[in-house]
Design an enzyme around this catalytic site. Sequence first.
Site, mmCIF file in Angstrom:
data_model
loop_
_atom_site.group_PDB
_atom_site.id
_atom_site.type_symbol
_atom_site.label_atom_id
_atom_site.label_comp_id
_atom_site.label_asym_id
_atom_site.label_seq_id
_atom_site.Cartn_x
_atom_site.Cartn_y
_atom_site.Cartn_z
ATOM 1 N NE ARG A 139 -3.472 -2.761 0.341
ATOM 2 C CZ ARG A 139 -3.963 -3.523 1.327
ATOM 3 N NH1 ARG A 139 -3.240 -3.748 2.429
ATOM 4 N NH2 ARG A 139 -5.133 -4.099 1.194
ATOM 5 C CD GLU A 302 -9.555 -7.992 3.488
ATOM 6 O OE1 GLU A 302 -10.100 -7.351 4.393
ATOM 7 O OE2 GLU A 302 -8.541 -7.605 2.889
ATOM 8 C CD1 TRP A 368 -7.108 -12.730 8.364
ATOM 9 C CD2 TRP A 368 -7.891 -10.707 8.883
ATOM 10 N NE1 TRP A 368 -8.004 -12.369 7.382
ATOM 11 C CE2 TRP A 368 -8.496 -11.120 7.672
ATOM 12 C CE3 TRP A 368 -8.224 -9.451 9.403
ATOM 13 C CZ2 TRP A 368 -9.427 -10.334 6.988
ATOM 14 C CZ3 TRP A 368 -9.152 -8.673 8.712
ATOM 15 C CH2 TRP A 368 -9.738 -9.114 7.528
ATOM 16 C CE1 TYR A 393 -3.999 -7.886 11.449
ATOM 17 C CE2 TYR A 393 -5.586 -6.668 10.141
ATOM 18 C CZ TYR A 393 -4.856 -7.809 10.370
ATOM 19 O OH TYR A 393 -4.984 -8.882 9.522
ATOM 20 C CD1 TRP A 443 -2.890 -4.746 8.757
ATOM 21 C CD2 TRP A 443 -2.359 -5.216 6.642
ATOM 22 N NE1 TRP A 443 -2.906 -6.113 8.614
ATOM 23 C CE2 TRP A 443 -2.583 -6.426 7.330
ATOM 24 C CE3 TRP A 443 -1.992 -5.266 5.296
ATOM 25 C CZ2 TRP A 443 -2.470 -7.682 6.705
ATOM 26 C CZ3 TRP A 443 -1.890 -6.514 4.684
ATOM 27 C CH2 TRP A 443 -2.126 -7.698 5.380
ATOM 28 C CD GLU A 445 -4.844 -0.564 3.993
ATOM 29 O OE1 GLU A 445 -4.046 -0.578 4.969
ATOM 30 O OE2 GLU A 445 -5.554 -1.550 3.706
#
EC number: 3.2.1.52
Length: 534
Positions: A139, A302, A368, A393, A443, A445
């Site tokens: 990302r 996902e 997760w 996370y 993560w 993003e």
Amino acid sequence: MTLIPAPSRCAPGQGLFTFTAATPLTADPVLARAAAWLRHALTSATGLPLLEGPGGVEIRHTVGLGPEEYRLTATTESVLIEASAQAGAFYGAQTLRQLLDPAAFRAGRTGDRTWSIPAIEIADAPTYGWRGCLIDVARHFLPKNDLLRYIDLLAAHKLNVLHLHLTDDQGWRLEIRKYPKLTEVGAWRRESPLGARRHRLFDGRPHGGFYSQDDIREIVSYAADRSVTVLPEIDLPGHTQAAIAAYPELGNLDVPLGVRTEWGVGENVINVSDETIAFFTDVLDEVLELFPGEYICVGGDETPKTQWNESLPAKERMRELGLRDADELQTWLMRHFTDYLLARGRKPLGWDELLEGGLPPGLTVGAWRGDRCTSMAARAGHDVVVSPFAETYLDFRQAEGDQEPVPIGSVTSLRAVHAFDPVPHGLTGQERSRILGAQAALWTEHIDSPRLLDYMAFPRLAAFAEAMWSDERDFEDFLVRLAVHEKRLDALGVEYRPATGPHPWQRRPDAPGHPRTRAEIDSELADWTSNLRP
Ligand code: ACM
């Protein structure tokens, strides 16, 4: 003592061991790598030569200790680190650095001072063998030198797995010789969202970068010298829009796609043709060459099934194989890759959505989505690496309030991370033994720079490291030790979150978030996992 993570056993002695220009450092040849690291770290910071020779600091090979176990005995006369393997010796060396003044964490000297450590006896070993951290370099790309710095930071906290999320809709970050367009086209995007998706703001600024194969070899070897294994992830069959943008024949649509410029789960997934399977098998061949570690992650998270449910070839595959639905088609597809890895002596890791179509045999599950998935995978006889998103996370916000930079998710406080327990209640002893350990996840993003990565990672990653390493945990005591540990982080140049909240320059009023409550997160989780048959 101010060690983080707290050691298993520790008995203070009398007096100090003081280093001088004449203090030698010696190691058994089998533990030379740990000694080389220690000499380099300490000579840079202290200016002491630590020449080879007997007496002074000794790293001794001692049989009967576990591979990550060490003993450190310091008297006024000498320092002895005992270990049976490089990892244990390295952790002993890391502990020795923590026993020194925090200035020992600097990369250069700041002036004359006396370097000493207290006389002490430490016996130490980790609770969990898998103590990982995922960094999403897809990302937002993390330049190579910043990644090497993160390896040092993981190692300083006795973490031992760096899970590199190398590919996603928004970027492909690994050079593949056979398919150069994966990085020529797939390694950059036109722009990125600014803040959470709902605000529909974009920065209008290209983003990209990738690791050459020599970069990866360097990263893997640098990590190995610090007892960190690099675990690569090629995320399949969803999260593949960057690959499809580079090679449209991998997708399900007739229209060309660009590298994705939005966050969130995307509809575009690879098709299930023989040619596509062969393509990603070729990719895995190069991954196997580059990453010598036991585990390779093939994703599996996902994956919307819309395109497969509408695709004639996918429906034909399901019919010809007698599959019930597209979830089973996903498991069928993933088995090509997991069997391929198993046949080459490696262990495939895949996310817990693969429970939906049946777990491929031999899969280690990255759980997760909470305790239920962890328990189901362990009961089904699979090894599990736990990474529950509401607890581990670290892109989730650290505190309430609108001061946090791009606040998303529920609050994952320092205290909660420190209290994290990877093993769900209600497992039998055998099922518990399948929980290999856990990973924190960064993560990215909303983490668009190494500076913000520091802010989100620390000090929570230090608390996570203690949760994985130390069997007894006392948060109030952790906070006392953290006050000293923050000086170590300062010396390392880590821009951690201050306990009082962000510095003004750590805020991101330009990038609004989407904070949610824990109840909202829990209800979303219940929704996601409602189709899992017990
Ligand atoms: C994941 O968070 N999609 C593994």
